[in-house]
Design a protein around this motif. Structure first.
Motif, PDB file in Angstrom:
ATOM      1  N   VAL A  56      79.245  -1.730 138.453  1.00 51.49           N
ATOM      2  CA  VAL A  56      79.948  -1.870 139.997  1.00 51.49           C
ATOM      3  C   VAL A  56      79.048  -0.926 140.589  1.00 51.49           C
ATOM      4  CG1 VAL A  56      81.767  -0.635 141.054  1.00 51.49           C
ATOM      5  CG2 VAL A  56      82.271  -1.727 138.969  1.00 51.49           C
ATOM      6  N   LEU A  57      78.279  -1.043 141.812  1.00 49.52           N
ATOM      7  CA  LEU A  57      77.760  -0.367 142.953  1.00 49.52           C
ATOM      8  C   LEU A  57      78.702   0.192 143.831  1.00 49.52           C
ATOM      9  CD1 LEU A  57      74.606  -2.475 143.113  1.00 49.52           C
ATOM     10  CD2 LEU A  57      74.885  -0.749 141.802  1.00 49.52           C
ATOM     11  N   LEU A  58      78.930   1.383 143.844  1.00 47.96           N
ATOM     12  CA  LEU A  58      80.289   2.017 144.533  1.00 47.96           C
ATOM     13  C   LEU A  58      79.845   2.763 145.529  1.00 47.96           C
ATOM     14  CD1 LEU A  58      83.266   2.275 144.604  1.00 47.96           C
ATOM     15  CD2 LEU A  58      83.164   3.911 142.980  1.00 47.96           C
ATOM     16  N   ASP A  59      80.206   2.579 146.851  1.00 44.77           N
ATOM     17  CA  ASP A  59      79.977   3.522 147.936  1.00 44.77           C
ATOM     18  C   ASP A  59      81.197   4.459 148.003  1.00 44.77           C
ATOM     19  OD1 ASP A  59      79.246   4.460 150.498  1.00 44.77           O
ATOM     20  OD2 ASP A  59      80.364   3.128 151.671  1.00 44.77           O
ATOM     21  N   LEU A  60      80.688   5.789 148.227  1.00 45.98           N
ATOM     22  CA  LEU A  60      81.639   6.861 148.163  1.00 45.98           C
ATOM     23  C   LEU A  60      82.540   6.953 149.295  1.00 45.98           C
ATOM     24  CD1 LEU A  60      82.029   9.042 146.045  1.00 45.98           C
ATOM     25  CD2 LEU A  60      80.498  10.527 147.330  1.00 45.98           C
ATOM     26  N   ASN A  61      81.992   7.145 150.364  1.00 45.60           N
ATOM     27  CA  ASN A  61      82.849   7.367 151.881  1.00 45.60           C
ATOM     28  C   ASN A  61      83.300   6.060 152.374  1.00 45.60           C
ATOM     29  OD1 ASN A  61      82.459  10.297 151.365  1.00 45.60           O
ATOM     30  ND2 ASN A  61      80.610  10.235 151.843  1.00 45.60           N
ATOM     31  N   MET A  62      84.423   5.504 152.308  1.00 50.31           N
ATOM     32  CA  MET A  62      84.806   4.481 152.864  1.00 50.31           C
ATOM     33  C   MET A  62      86.233   5.037 153.562  1.00 50.31           C
ATOM     34  SD  MET A  62      84.316   1.639 150.200  1.00 50.31           S
ATOM     35  CE  MET A  62      85.065   2.432 148.775  1.00 50.31           C
ATOM     36  N   PRO A  63      86.923   4.458 154.555  1.00 53.36           N
ATOM     37  CA  PRO A  63      87.974   4.730 155.154  1.00 53.36           C
ATOM     38  C   PRO A  63      88.957   4.200 154.250  1.00 53.36           C
ATOM     39  CG  PRO A  63      87.007   2.870 156.233  1.00 53.36           C
ATOM     40  CD  PRO A  63      86.178   3.442 155.221  1.00 53.36           C
ATOM     41  N   SER A  89      75.641   6.489 147.701  1.00 53.68           N
ATOM     42  CA  SER A  89      76.047   7.388 148.850  1.00 53.68           C
ATOM     43  C   SER A  89      75.079   7.933 149.805  1.00 53.68           C
ATOM     44  CB  SER A  89      77.029   8.510 148.351  1.00 53.68           C
ATOM     45  OG  SER A  89      77.580   9.211 149.361  1.00 53.68           O
ATOM     46  N   THR A  90      75.282   8.076 151.149  1.00 54.78           N
ATOM     47  CA  THR A  90      74.393   8.684 151.840  1.00 54.78           C
ATOM     48  C   THR A  90      74.663  10.502 151.604  1.00 54.78           C
ATOM     49  OG1 THR A  90      75.968   8.686 153.804  1.00 54.78           O
ATOM     50  CG2 THR A  90      74.292   7.018 153.647  1.00 54.78           C
ATOM     51  N   SER A  91      75.618  10.724 151.060  1.00 60.09           N
ATOM     52  CA  SER A  91      76.044  12.094 150.696  1.00 60.09           C
ATOM     53  C   SER A  91      75.031  12.730 149.740  1.00 60.09           C
ATOM     54  CB  SER A  91      77.505  12.406 150.628  1.00 60.09           C
ATOM     55  OG  SER A  91      77.740  13.828 150.128  1.00 60.09           O
ATOM     56  N   ALA A  92      74.613  13.862 150.183  1.00 55.80           N
ATOM     57  CA  ALA A  92      73.904  14.541 148.957  1.00 55.80           C
ATOM     58  C   ALA A  92      74.297  15.898 148.796  1.00 55.80           C
ATOM     59  CB  ALA A  92      72.189  15.099 149.493  1.00 55.80           C
ATOM     60  N   GLU A  94      76.437  18.661 146.993  1.00 57.28           N
ATOM     61  CA  GLU A  94      76.537  19.000 145.498  1.00 57.28           C
ATOM     62  C   GLU A  94      78.134  18.797 144.939  1.00 57.28           C
ATOM     63  OE1 GLU A  94      75.712  22.979 142.860  1.00 57.28           O
ATOM     64  OE2 GLU A  94      74.731  22.977 144.589  1.00 57.28           O
ATOM     65  N   ARG A  95      78.745  18.966 146.020  1.00 60.92           N
ATOM     66  CA  ARG A  95      80.389  18.776 145.381  1.00 60.92           C
ATOM     67  C   ARG A  95      80.573  17.291 145.282  1.00 60.92           C
ATOM     68  NH1 ARG A  95      85.737  20.759 148.611  1.00 60.92           N
ATOM     69  NH2 ARG A  95      87.187  19.821 147.154  1.00 60.92           N
ATOM     70  N   ASP A  96      80.034  16.537 146.170  1.00 61.34           N
ATOM     71  CA  ASP A  96      80.295  15.084 145.719  1.00 61.34           C
ATOM     72  C   ASP A  96      79.760  14.515 144.582  1.00 61.34           C
ATOM     73  OD1 ASP A  96      81.850  14.719 148.023  1.00 61.34           O
ATOM     74  OD2 ASP A  96      80.088  13.859 149.360  1.00 61.34           O
ATOM     75  N   CYS A 100      81.868  13.256 141.538  1.00 63.56           N
ATOM     76  CA  CYS A 100      81.622  11.950 140.711  1.00 63.56           C
ATOM     77  C   CYS A 100      81.356  12.051 139.431  1.00 63.56           C
ATOM     78  CB  CYS A 100      80.766  11.071 141.590  1.00 63.56           C
ATOM     79  SG  CYS A 100      81.266  10.615 143.160  1.00 63.56           S
ATOM     80  N   TYR A 101      80.627  12.972 138.780  1.00 63.92           N
ATOM     81  CA  TYR A 101      80.405  13.045 137.394  1.00 63.92           C
ATOM     82  C   TYR A 101      81.499  13.444 136.793  1.00 63.92           C
ATOM     83  CZ  TYR A 101      75.240  11.594 137.887  1.00 63.92           C
ATOM     84  OH  TYR A 101      74.311  10.898 138.415  1.00 63.92           O
ATOM     85  N   GLN A 102      82.217  14.380 137.270  1.00 59.29           N
ATOM     86  CA  GLN A 102      83.334  14.795 136.710  1.00 59.29           C
ATOM     87  C   GLN A 102      84.502  13.740 136.623  1.00 59.29           C
ATOM     88  OE1 GLN A 102      84.679  17.977 135.410  1.00 59.29           O
ATOM     89  NE2 GLN A 102      82.398  18.426 135.501  1.00 59.29           N
ATOM     90  N   LEU A 103      84.272  12.976 137.629  1.00 55.79           N
ATOM     91  CA  LEU A 103      85.462  11.535 137.315  1.00 55.79           C
ATOM     92  C   LEU A 103      84.739  10.590 136.559  1.00 55.79           C
ATOM     93  CD1 LEU A 103      86.499  11.349 141.325  1.00 55.79           C
ATOM     94  CD2 LEU A 103      87.785  11.690 139.316  1.00 55.79           C
ATOM     95  N   GLY A 104      83.509  10.665 136.081  1.00 61.28           N
ATOM     96  CA  GLY A 104      83.044   9.687 135.141  1.00 61.28           C
ATOM     97  C   GLY A 104      82.029   8.645 135.675  1.00 61.28           C
ATOM     98  N   ALA A 105      81.354   9.004 136.799  1.00 61.64           N
ATOM     99  CA  ALA A 105      80.339   8.125 137.271  1.00 61.64           C
ATOM    100  C   ALA A 105      79.180   8.127 136.280  1.00 61.64           C
ATOM    101  CB  ALA A 105      79.623   8.649 138.531  1.00 61.64           C
ATOM    102  N   ASN A 106      78.641   6.781 136.038  1.00 60.02           N
ATOM    103  CA  ASN A 106      77.497   6.944 135.195  1.00 60.02           C
ATOM    104  C   ASN A 106      76.085   7.372 135.771  1.00 60.02           C
ATOM    105  OD1 ASN A 106      79.188   4.189 134.399  1.00 60.02           O
ATOM    106  ND2 ASN A 106      78.472   5.305 132.535  1.00 60.02           N
ATOM    107  N   ALA A 107      75.928   7.060 137.036  1.00 61.91           N
ATOM    108  CA  ALA A 107      74.973   7.641 137.917  1.00 61.91           C
ATOM    109  C   ALA A 107      75.456   7.847 139.523  1.00 61.91           C
ATOM    110  CB  ALA A 107      73.741   6.667 137.881  1.00 61.91           C
TER     111      ALA A 107
END
Length: 142
Positions: A56-63, A89-92, A94-96, A100-107
């Motif tokens: 899954v290639l997942l965009d972060l910021n979506m409506p 994501s376009t977001s750099a 640190e919180r994002d 995401c890593y806390q939620l279990g993203a692989n990268a």
């Protein structure tokens, strides 16, 4: 059994088109399947009759339902838990990244604005996840 797609969850038509162009430039023939928002992704991932995505290639910021919520759903659903998820994501922020890593993203990858850089980032990502990494074959559990 139908081929397993790379699931691209991306609300931006321009970003999805860039992914298609990059795939053509890289001469990749991987099957892509697109969800245009988080709700579409939740519906797709909940449908056990469809082929299980290999990545899954997942965009972060979506409506609406955003990428964080989709990621949380994947990691909290037993038969989806082992599905590899790469955040694009376009977001750099640190919180994002940390969230995401806390939620279990692989990268977590930041989308380059430059097409050549994006193409190279996609090449490296797909070479790793679809060429080197040993991925689960299918969903597990009930």
């Amino acid at each position: 059994m139908s081929p397993r797609p790379v699931l691209v969850v991306e609300d931006s038509d321009e970003d999805y088109q860039a992914t298609l162009w990059a795939m053509q430039k890289l001469e990749r023939t991987d099957l892509l399947e697109r969800c245009t928002d988080g709700d579409d992704a939740l519906d797709r991932l909940s449908d056990r009759a469809q082929s299980w995505p290999k990545l899954v290639l997942l965009d972060l910021n979506m409506p609406g339902t955003d990428g964080r919520e989709v990621l949380a759903f994947i990691r909290s659903t037993p038969y989806l838990r082992s599905l590899p998820v790469v955040i694009l994501s376009t977001s750099a922020s640190e919180r994002d990244v940390n969230d995401c890593y806390q939620l279990g993203a692989n990268a977590y990858l930041i989308k380059p604005v430059n097409f050549a850089q994006y193409t190279e980032q996609l090449r490296i990502t797909l070479d790793f996840w679809l060429g080197l990494a040993q991925l689960p074959e299918s969903a597990e559990g009930p």
